[in-house]
Scaffold this motif. Sequence first.
Motif, PDB file in Angstrom:
ATOM      1  N   UNK A  73      22.913  52.138  22.208  1.00 21.06           N
ATOM      2  CA  UNK A  73      23.209  51.883  23.615  1.00 21.06           C
ATOM      3  C   UNK A  73      21.992  52.150  24.494  1.00 21.06           C
ATOM      4  N   UNK A  74      22.182  51.923  25.789  1.00 22.03           N
ATOM      5  CA  UNK A  74      21.133  52.150  26.780  1.00 22.03           C
ATOM      6  C   UNK A  74      21.205  53.583  27.291  1.00 22.03           C
ATOM      7  N   UNK A  75      20.165  54.063  27.965  1.00 25.46           N
ATOM      8  CA  UNK A  75      20.094  55.478  28.344  1.00 25.46           C
ATOM      9  C   UNK A  75      21.256  55.959  29.206  1.00 25.46           C
ATOM     10  N   UNK A  76      21.767  57.119  28.854  1.00 29.18           N
ATOM     11  CA  UNK A  76      22.790  57.788  29.642  1.00 29.18           C
ATOM     12  C   UNK A  76      22.168  58.939  30.432  1.00 29.18           C
ATOM     13  N   UNK A  77      20.957  59.338  30.045  1.00 29.54           N
ATOM     14  CA  UNK A  77      20.196  60.377  30.740  1.00 29.54           C
ATOM     15  C   UNK A  77      18.750  59.900  30.884  1.00 29.54           C
ATOM     16  N   UNK A  78      17.991  60.599  31.722  1.00 28.90           N
ATOM     17  CA  UNK A  78      16.603  60.199  31.959  1.00 28.90           C
ATOM     18  C   UNK A  78      15.605  60.845  31.006  1.00 28.90           C
ATOM     19  N   UNK A  79      15.947  62.001  30.478  1.00 36.91           N
ATOM     20  CA  UNK A  79      15.051  62.675  29.551  1.00 36.91           C
ATOM     21  C   UNK A  79      15.039  61.911  28.221  1.00 36.91           C
ATOM     22  N   UNK A  84      17.484  60.278  22.920  1.00 38.30           N
ATOM     23  CA  UNK A  84      17.428  60.057  21.478  1.00 38.30           C
ATOM     24  C   UNK A  84      18.411  60.925  20.723  1.00 38.30           C
ATOM     25  N   UNK A  85      18.526  62.179  21.135  1.00 35.32           N
ATOM     26  CA  UNK A  85      19.473  63.097  20.478  1.00 35.32           C
ATOM     27  C   UNK A  85      20.917  62.630  20.655  1.00 35.32           C
ATOM     28  N   UNK A  86      21.259  62.234  21.865  1.00 31.59           N
ATOM     29  CA  UNK A  86      22.632  61.802  22.151  1.00 31.59           C
ATOM     30  C   UNK A  86      22.983  60.556  21.347  1.00 31.59           C
ATOM     31  N   UNK A  87      22.075  59.575  21.353  1.00 32.19           N
ATOM     32  CA  UNK A  87      22.350  58.321  20.644  1.00 32.19           C
ATOM     33  C   UNK A  87      22.515  58.555  19.148  1.00 32.19           C
ATOM     34  N   UNK A  88      21.689  59.410  18.573  1.00 35.89           N
ATOM     35  CA  UNK A  88      21.775  59.688  17.138  1.00 35.89           C
ATOM     36  C   UNK A  88      23.060  60.446  16.804  1.00 35.89           C
ATOM     37  N   UNK A  89      23.392  61.434  17.607  1.00 37.60           N
ATOM     38  CA  UNK A  89      24.625  62.199  17.374  1.00 37.60           C
ATOM     39  C   UNK A  89      25.832  61.287  17.422  1.00 37.60           C
ATOM     40  N   UNK A  90      25.847  60.387  18.396  1.00 41.41           N
ATOM     41  CA  UNK A  90      26.956  59.459  18.556  1.00 41.41           C
ATOM     42  C   UNK A  90      27.096  58.541  17.341  1.00 41.41           C
ATOM     43  N   UNK A  91      25.990  58.039  16.830  1.00 42.92           N
ATOM     44  CA  UNK A  91      26.040  57.120  15.693  1.00 42.92           C
ATOM     45  C   UNK A  91      26.518  57.820  14.418  1.00 42.92           C
ATOM     46  N   UNK A  92      26.003  59.014  14.174  1.00 45.97           N
ATOM     47  CA  UNK A  92      26.380  59.760  12.969  1.00 45.97           C
ATOM     48  C   UNK A  92      27.859  60.149  12.995  1.00 45.97           C
ATOM     49  N   UNK A 107      16.765  53.369  12.025  1.00 51.35           N
ATOM     50  CA  UNK A 107      16.638  53.387  13.480  1.00 51.35           C
ATOM     51  C   UNK A 107      16.650  51.972  14.052  1.00 51.35           C
ATOM     52  N   UNK A 108      17.348  51.804  15.164  1.00 49.59           N
ATOM     53  CA  UNK A 108      17.359  50.556  15.920  1.00 49.59           C
ATOM     54  C   UNK A 108      16.682  50.837  17.256  1.00 49.59           C
ATOM     55  N   UNK A 109      15.546  50.219  17.499  1.00 46.54           N
ATOM     56  CA  UNK A 109      14.736  50.537  18.676  1.00 46.54           C
ATOM     57  C   UNK A 109      14.377  49.252  19.417  1.00 46.54           C
ATOM     58  N   UNK A 110      14.860  49.135  20.652  1.00 47.53           N
ATOM     59  CA  UNK A 110      14.516  47.995  21.507  1.00 47.53           C
ATOM     60  C   UNK A 110      14.021  48.565  22.832  1.00 47.53           C
ATOM     61  N   UNK A 111      12.787  48.300  23.203  1.00 48.07           N
ATOM     62  CA  UNK A 111      12.176  48.937  24.361  1.00 48.07           C
ATOM     63  C   UNK A 111      11.375  47.941  25.200  1.00 48.07           C
ATOM     64  N   UNK A 112      11.356  48.134  26.530  1.00 45.24           N
ATOM     65  CA  UNK A 112      10.474  47.339  27.399  1.00 45.24           C
ATOM     66  C   UNK A 112       9.044  47.870  27.281  1.00 45.24           C
ATOM     67  N   UNK A 113       8.334  47.364  26.323  1.00 45.31           N
ATOM     68  CA  UNK A 113       7.035  47.907  25.936  1.00 45.31           C
ATOM     69  C   UNK A 113       6.036  47.954  27.096  1.00 45.31           C
ATOM     70  N   UNK A 114       6.084  46.968  27.985  1.00 45.11           N
ATOM     71  CA  UNK A 114       5.120  46.915  29.081  1.00 45.11           C
ATOM     72  C   UNK A 114       5.497  47.809  30.254  1.00 45.11           C
ATOM     73  N   UNK A 115       6.677  48.442  30.192  1.00 45.85           N
ATOM     74  CA  UNK A 115       7.116  49.267  31.308  1.00 45.85           C
ATOM     75  C   UNK A 115       7.258  50.745  30.941  1.00 45.85           C
ATOM     76  N   UNK A 116       7.511  51.043  29.680  1.00 42.65           N
ATOM     77  CA  UNK A 116       7.664  52.425  29.250  1.00 42.65           C
ATOM     78  C   UNK A 116       6.427  52.880  28.488  1.00 42.65           C
ATOM     79  N   UNK A 153      19.474  53.512  18.827  1.00 47.14           N
ATOM     80  CA  UNK A 153      20.628  53.903  18.031  1.00 47.14           C
ATOM     81  C   UNK A 153      20.288  53.920  16.560  1.00 47.14           C
ATOM     82  N   UNK A 154      21.311  54.038  15.751  1.00 50.62           N
ATOM     83  CA  UNK A 154      21.109  54.147  14.307  1.00 50.62           C
ATOM     84  C   UNK A 154      22.109  53.293  13.536  1.00 50.62           C
TER      85      UNK A 154
END
Length: 351
Positions: A73-79, A84-92, A107-116, A153-154
């Motif tokens: 999923x997309x970020x639920x927090x800014x940190x 990463x911890x939340x997404x992994x815990x949720x998937x497991x 790992x499933x990683x989709x990121x706006x490379x030019x912005x982050x 996610x995972x």
Amino acid sequence: MNTSVDNPIRLTSFSHGGGCGCKIAPGVLADILKRSSGFPVPKELLVGIETSDDAAVYKLNDEQALIATTDFFMPIVDDPYDFGRIAATNAISDVYAMGGTPIMALALVAMPINQLPVDVIGKIIQGGEAVCAEAGIPIAGGHTIDSVEPIYGLVVMGLVHPDRVKRNADARPGDKLVLGKPLGVGVLSAALKKNALDAEGYKAMIVNTTRLNKPGRLLSSMPGVHAMTDVTGFGLLGHALELARGAGVSVQIDMSSVPVLPGVSALAEAGFVTGASARNWAGYGESIILAESVSAVQKALLTDPQTSGGLLVSCDPAAVPEVLALFQREGFADAAVIGEVAAGAPQVHVK
């Protein structure tokens, strides 16, 4: 409590939704799945899509069945590390919800490379790795893409004995229902996004969403435990309804017994609820019977999307003390009996 001093980037500003609140609304999802074509199901597939269970389960031999699931999923927090911890815990959690032991993740990683910045993306991945290490599994690979919104996610695989699979469809009339974690993550995330969540609320949110549902693998060996699921994006009512429909039973919930995170009721009263809560009700409200005493705030909490929520366990009344004791030993102090299962039409009654 949106960002740390050294991390001024707000991850949540990149996404239109966050956590399990990103899920497609239950009514829309049901319509999509109705339109999908059928396919031959091998006898080894013990659990598929038929009851909207938490993971697929495939029998390998008389002693082992493979559990396979994915969640992202997309970020639920800014940190980024916390995300990463939340997404992994949720998937497991889906593996634990089937009564299994996780063995490996991708790992499933989709990121706006030019912005982050690269270091921010790296912290997200490190957060996921930390949780996988806690679960005792490696991240053995994965896939990355350039994306408009940040997504992490995972894919998780686990093992369980074929006779110990805990489906969401095996609840029995007379069972008691035990919920492992308190509700309110969606409300806290809504407050966070509007800069209205204090440090104490943020801490409670992170502790709740990063606590692995490890009791699931131990509950699978208890004969008195009949069914399990985890409460995520569709809220307590939605996942209780899936349990009811899968087993062909009625579920009864006592609102006064449902644990809620500190400060959440006041925040919900102040209007900090997610749009997913209303979408959830629109998707399944016709199958829910609320007592007149259930307030609008309580209704919002019952439909509140839970990211990395707790296990919902259906068990024989005689097993309740053992189930609660296990949750307590594993650090789930808020675990509580919240209702029961009865014969009747597949509905959820709340008093």
